[in-house]
Design an enzyme around this catalytic site. Structure first.
Site, PDB file in Angstrom:
ATOM      1  N   LYS A  88       0.870  -1.183   0.000  1.00 52.33           N
ATOM      2  CA  LYS A  88       0.000   0.000   0.000  1.00 52.33           C
ATOM      3  C   LYS A  88       0.907   1.232   0.000  1.00 52.33           C
ATOM      4  O   LYS A  88       1.460   1.611   1.029  1.00 52.33           O
ATOM      5  CB  LYS A  88      -0.913  -0.012   1.224  1.00 52.33           C
ATOM      6  CG  LYS A  88      -1.938   1.097   1.188  1.00 52.33           C
ATOM      7  CD  LYS A  88      -3.003   0.843   2.240  1.00 52.33           C
ATOM      8  CE  LYS A  88      -4.138   1.829   2.157  1.00 52.33           C
ATOM      9  NZ  LYS A  88      -3.737   3.208   2.182  1.00 52.33           N
ATOM     10  N   GLU A 140      -0.632   5.208  -7.787  1.00 53.31           N
ATOM     11  CA  GLU A 140      -0.161   6.125  -6.761  1.00 53.31           C
ATOM     12  C   GLU A 140       1.061   6.888  -7.258  1.00 53.31           C
ATOM     13  O   GLU A 140       2.027   6.282  -7.709  1.00 53.31           O
ATOM     14  CB  GLU A 140       0.210   5.291  -5.527  1.00 53.31           C
ATOM     15  CG  GLU A 140       0.155   6.045  -4.240  1.00 53.31           C
ATOM     16  CD  GLU A 140      -1.249   6.123  -3.633  1.00 53.31           C
ATOM     17  OE1 GLU A 140      -2.227   5.699  -4.296  1.00 53.31           O
ATOM     18  OE2 GLU A 140      -1.356   6.631  -2.512  1.00 53.31           O
ATOM     19  N   LYS A 154      -3.193  -2.561   7.674  1.00 49.92           N
ATOM     20  CA  LYS A 154      -2.310  -1.484   8.097  1.00 49.92           C
ATOM     21  C   LYS A 154      -1.276  -1.994   9.098  1.00 49.92           C
ATOM     22  O   LYS A 154      -1.621  -2.722  10.018  1.00 49.92           O
ATOM     23  CB  LYS A 154      -3.133  -0.366   8.755  1.00 49.92           C
ATOM     24  CG  LYS A 154      -4.063   0.355   7.803  1.00 49.92           C
ATOM     25  CD  LYS A 154      -3.295   1.419   7.042  1.00 49.92           C
ATOM     26  CE  LYS A 154      -4.199   2.341   6.270  1.00 49.92           C
ATOM     27  NZ  LYS A 154      -4.531   3.566   6.949  1.00 49.92           N
ATOM     28  N   CYS A 192     -23.949  17.447  30.907  1.00 52.38           N
ATOM     29  CA  CYS A 192     -23.272  17.942  29.711  1.00 52.38           C
ATOM     30  C   CYS A 192     -22.373  19.124  30.093  1.00 52.38           C
ATOM     31  O   CYS A 192     -22.848  20.066  30.730  1.00 52.38           O
ATOM     32  CB  CYS A 192     -24.301  18.362  28.666  1.00 52.38           C
ATOM     33  SG  CYS A 192     -23.570  19.255  27.276  1.00 52.38           S
ATOM     34  N   CYS A 235     -24.141  22.411  28.397  1.00 47.60           N
ATOM     35  CA  CYS A 235     -25.441  22.987  28.767  1.00 47.60           C
ATOM     36  C   CYS A 235     -25.923  22.534  30.137  1.00 47.60           C
ATOM     37  O   CYS A 235     -26.953  22.996  30.615  1.00 47.60           O
ATOM     38  CB  CYS A 235     -26.483  22.662  27.702  1.00 47.60           C
ATOM     39  SG  CYS A 235     -26.909  20.918  27.622  1.00 47.60           S
ATOM     40  N   CYS A 286     -29.134  21.710  22.959  1.00 48.74           N
ATOM     41  CA  CYS A 286     -27.799  22.009  23.501  1.00 48.74           C
ATOM     42  C   CYS A 286     -27.009  22.823  22.470  1.00 48.74           C
ATOM     43  O   CYS A 286     -26.862  22.409  21.310  1.00 48.74           O
ATOM     44  CB  CYS A 286     -27.071  20.702  23.801  1.00 48.74           C
ATOM     45  SG  CYS A 286     -25.329  20.901  24.160  1.00 48.74           S
TER      46      CYS A 286
HETATM   47  S1  IVH Z   1      -6.439  -0.191  -5.005  1.00 50.26           S
HETATM   48  C1  IVH Z   1     -10.859   1.230  -4.169  1.00 50.26           C
HETATM   49  N1  IVH Z   1      -3.929  -0.649  -4.521  1.00 50.26           N
HETATM   50  O1  IVH Z   1      -4.858   3.539  -0.840  1.00 50.26           O
HETATM   51  C2  IVH Z   1      -9.508   0.729  -4.098  1.00 50.26           C
HETATM   52  N2  IVH Z   1      -4.863   1.367  -3.652  1.00 50.26           N
HETATM   53  O2  IVH Z   1      -6.775   3.798   1.334  1.00 50.26           O
HETATM   54  C3  IVH Z   1      -8.724   0.974  -5.307  1.00 50.26           C
HETATM   55  N3  IVH Z   1      -3.275   2.763  -2.427  1.00 50.26           N
HETATM   56  O3  IVH Z   1      -7.102   5.650  -2.521  1.00 50.26           O
HETATM   57  C4  IVH Z   1      -7.350   1.276  -4.979  1.00 50.26           C
HETATM   58  N4  IVH Z   1      -1.525   1.470  -2.718  1.00 50.26           N
HETATM   59  O4  IVH Z   1      -4.587   5.879  -3.021  1.00 50.26           O
HETATM   60  C5  IVH Z   1      -4.952   0.196  -4.326  1.00 50.26           C
HETATM   61  N5  IVH Z   1      -1.723  -1.194  -4.234  1.00 50.26           N
HETATM   62  C6  IVH Z   1      -2.729  -0.352  -4.035  1.00 50.26           C
HETATM   63  C7  IVH Z   1      -2.577   0.860  -3.309  1.00 50.26           C
HETATM   64  C8  IVH Z   1      -3.684   1.687  -3.131  1.00 50.26           C
HETATM   65  C9  IVH Z   1      -1.968   2.604  -2.204  1.00 50.26           C
HETATM   66  C10 IVH Z   1      -4.062   3.911  -1.931  1.00 50.26           C
HETATM   67  C11 IVH Z   1      -4.994   4.537  -2.915  1.00 50.26           C
HETATM   68  C12 IVH Z   1      -6.352   4.501  -2.261  1.00 50.26           C
HETATM   69  C13 IVH Z   1      -5.980   4.370  -0.828  1.00 50.26           C
HETATM   70  C14 IVH Z   1      -7.096   3.777  -0.007  1.00 50.26           C
END
Ligand code: IVH
Length: 663
Positions: free
Chosen positions: A115, A173, A313, A407, A410, A430
């Site tokens: 990612k 990206e 993540k 709260c 308020c 509120c």
């Molecule tokens: S697939 C709907 N592949 O992560 C998903 N996204 O958190 C289509 N990203 O907006 C995207 N590496 O900017 C995909 N290997 C990867 C990725 C990737 C980074 C980013 C991308 C996306 C975001 C989502």
């Protein structure tokens, strides 16, 4: 002679493109930088001598000479969705369970990718030429950053090879290598300019420069990882598509791997937890995708994210600091949130002064006290949070934080949600809640009322000038001038900005109401589906739940919101005050008016999303399950159990050709 020169120029261009490909896509350069620069200089010289032979797709024409005045916006042919996140192996397994269940016994495999922590871009090629590059924006409309993207050498201006579809949108990206980022910041320090917090920010900043010549100096790069609109599919599955990308000259990350099952996927993900530090770009996790497109279509998408992919993540970066005080904030739906004010500390590139403690159960469990030393963490995009209290460092005499029984804004009674963790202020009037609702209403993702900032909203509420959304539209310049620090000119600007918001698109108005569970993406789906506020307000809960991208919880929430008399009254007042949302632009026909259609199997000419849109635009409704109320089932290749059900219930079944005839 002229023909000779033309040929020579074209040959040089081809050579340069070939070496770009060897370098950026195959990672196997065959010539030295010097030899490459020589080819480039030769081409430049010939072009200078023969300016009539310069073409827009020449490798020398990446950088445009003139700065732009601003960025145009571009509507994406297909929305750019976001992605759901997981943080551990169990959550990945739960994702796999959902996939397995929906694929009803089919075999499937995954593709696992890095990612990349950069900026998502959609590149549109027509007849093989790069025509537009756009940022994600709000997913539907992004900024046209073509001039800047053309300067990125890893991105081909012309695609190579045969069989390139007439329209090919490649998404991926744009990123700044860590080494380039460090170098850039070094230069900026020397020049006395502010440094960028992290490579992602510097990438985003570089793409939003009006002068492409500066972007060209920023050493950005690119990996492609998905398609947007394509006139013909490149392949049957994601993995093959990435191979096709490479053949056309689009760089793909070299670490893409297939995973035959979730165990293998988890193993691949974990193997990167430490290896990631060896890369010259930042990744913030892994992405897991179901490989086959027909299966991706079956899985579909929710309003904001596809169900066929998920991110994993890595554990976030942490920092240690001190809690200076704990305060309680009131949110727009009355939720009371404890927040820790911290001694400022640097975390993952930004200075952090506050951290959410989420809710009082969490606060009690952690037992965070004023004066404590704590470990904070930034998990993805989410605001920093306290994850650990260093009890051994606690100064003596610090009392635990008491859960509020009223709260803080308020003074009204509060109550804990049934089956939930949140404590809410129960007072519908509120002013603390009202302020937050108004801030959300006026926010950038909603009605986008410029100049109506947080401090001004606080004042308007405190002075009793605004008691609901509609009151904003009744404000006059003279009301504002009375307020502290408000000159005539700024009062004018506020009134103008409020006035301008009257004609925002319908989806923005729907999003701005702050209906629970309804964000911008779902608001867009609702606006497009119903076409008017009246129709949306009249919709039954069943009708709402039947829309493919609207779940039962969302349907209930929307339905109940519009049954509340107070909400209805405010909407009436908004309309009476002149708010007139712009209708969605989709052309609607009535060929399928009132018909409920269920689609199953793979279609030749439509993706799942496209067919649903086509049905909607013809006035019909697409539903995900077959019942007696279904008018017909549209069956493509490899239909699922829905076809059997249709036969059992005696529901009419048609094929794609018959469907097209109907339209
Ligand atoms: S697939 C709907 N592949 O992560 C998903 N996204 O958190 C289509 N990203 O907006 C995207 N590496 O900017 C995909 N290997 C990867 C990725 C990737 C980074 C980013 C991308 C996306 C975001 C989502």
């Amino acid at each position: 002679m002229a023909r000779e020169i033309e040929k020579q120029i074209e040959k040089l261009r081809e050579k340069i493109r070939e070496h770009d490909y060897l370098y950026y896509v195959l990672n196997q350069p065959e010539i030295s930088d010097r030899q490459y620069d020589k080819l480039f200089a030769d081409l430049k010289k010939l072009e200078q001598e023969n300016p009539q032979l310069i073409t827009f797709d020449s490798p020398t024409k990446r950088v445009s000479g003139q700065p732009l005045e601003g960025f145009k916006t571009v509507r994406h042919a297909m929305p750019m969705l976001s992605m759901d996140n997981t943080y551990n192996a169990d959550e990945l397994r739960a994702f796999d369970e959902r996939v397995r269940k929906q694929l009803e016994g089919m075999d499937y495999d995954y593709v696992v990718e890095l990612k990349i922590d950069g900026v998502a871009i959609s590149l549109r090629y027509e007849d093989g030429l790069l025509v537009t590059a756009a940022t994600r924006g709000d997913g539907r409309v992004g900024d046209d950053v073509t001039a800047n993207v053309r300067t990125i050498k890893a991105i081909p201006l012309v695609l190579r090879g045969d069989g390139i579809p007439a329209v090919l949108e490649a998404r991926g990206e744009v990123y700044m290598p860590t080494s380039a980022f460090a170098e850039l910041n070094k230069v900026r320090v020397e020049a006395g300019e502010p440094v960028f917090a992290n490579p992602r920010n510097s990438t985003a900043g570089s793409l939003k420069l009006l002068d492409a010549r500066i972007t060209a100096s920023r050493n950005l790069s690119f990996f492609a990882y998905a398609t947007g609109e394509v006139s013909e599919p490149l392949a049957e599955n994601h993995y093959q598509t990435l191979q096709r990308f490479k053949k056309t000259g689009l760089p793909v990350n070299p670490h893409v791997k297939k995973g035959k099952d979730i165990d293998e996927v988890i193993e691949i993900c974990n193997s990167w937890n430490e290896k990631r530090l060896t890369l010259d770009y930042q990744i913030d996790g892994m992405v897991v995708k179901v490989n086959r497109f027909d299966q991706q279509d079956i899985l579909g998408a929710t309003g904001r994210a596809p169900r066929w992919c998920i991110s994993y993540k890595f554990a976030a970066e942490q920092a240690e600091t001190k809690v200076e005080s704990i305060e309680v904030q009131v949110g727009k739906s009355g939720i009371l949130t404890p927040v820790a004010n911290l001694t400022p500390v640097l975390l993952a590139g930004t200075t952090v002064k506050r951290a959410s403690l989420h809710n009082f159960d969490m606060l009690a469990k952690l037992d965070v006290r004023s004066g404590d030393s704590v470990v904070i963490e930034k998990a993805g995009e989410i605001i920093p949070q306290v994850v650990e209290v260093k009890k051994e460092l606690r100064p003596s005499g610090m009392k635990s934080f008491k859960r509020p029984d009223e709260c803080p804004n308020c003074g009204s009674a509060v109550a804990k949600d049934e089956d939930g963790v949140y404590i809410r202020c129960l007072n519908p009037d509120c002013t603390g809640q009202l302020k937050e609702r108004l801030k959300y209403f006026a926010g950038r993702g909603q009605m986008d009322i410029e100049n109506l900032g947080s401090a001004l909203i606080d004042q308007l509420v405190e002075e009793g000038l605004v008691k609901n959304f509609a009151d904003l539209y009744k404000l006059e310049q003279s009301d504002l001038i009375e307020l502290e620090r408000m000159a005539e000119k700024s009062a004018d600007n506020v009134i103008k900005a409020i006035e301008a918001s009257k004609k925002r698109p319908l989806w923005r108005l729907v999003a701005s109401l702050g209906i629970r569970h309804i964000g911008g993406q779902t608001a867009q789906v609702l606006a497009e589906y119903f076409g008017s506020l009246d129709k949306l307000m009249e919709a039954t809960q069943e009708e709402l739940a039947d829309i493919d991208q609207v779940g039962p919880t969302m349907a209930k929430s929307v339905y109940e919101y519009f049954r509340d008399l107070k909400n209805k009254q405010v909407i009436d007042e908004l309309l009476a005050a002149g708010v007139k949302p712009e209708k969605p632009k989709t052309r609607r026909s009535s060929k399928l008016a009132g018909k409920t259609i269920v689609v199953t199997g793979t279609l030749e000419k439509f993706t799942r999303q496209q067919i649903e849109q086509a049905i909607r635009q013809a006035g019909g409704k697409s539903s995900s399950s077959v019942s007696k109320k279904t008018d017909f089932v549209l069956a493509g290749d490899n239909p699922g159990s829905k076809l059997d059900k249709a036969k059992k219930l005696d529901v009419k079944v048609i094929d794609e050709k018959q469907f097209l005839e109907l339209l």
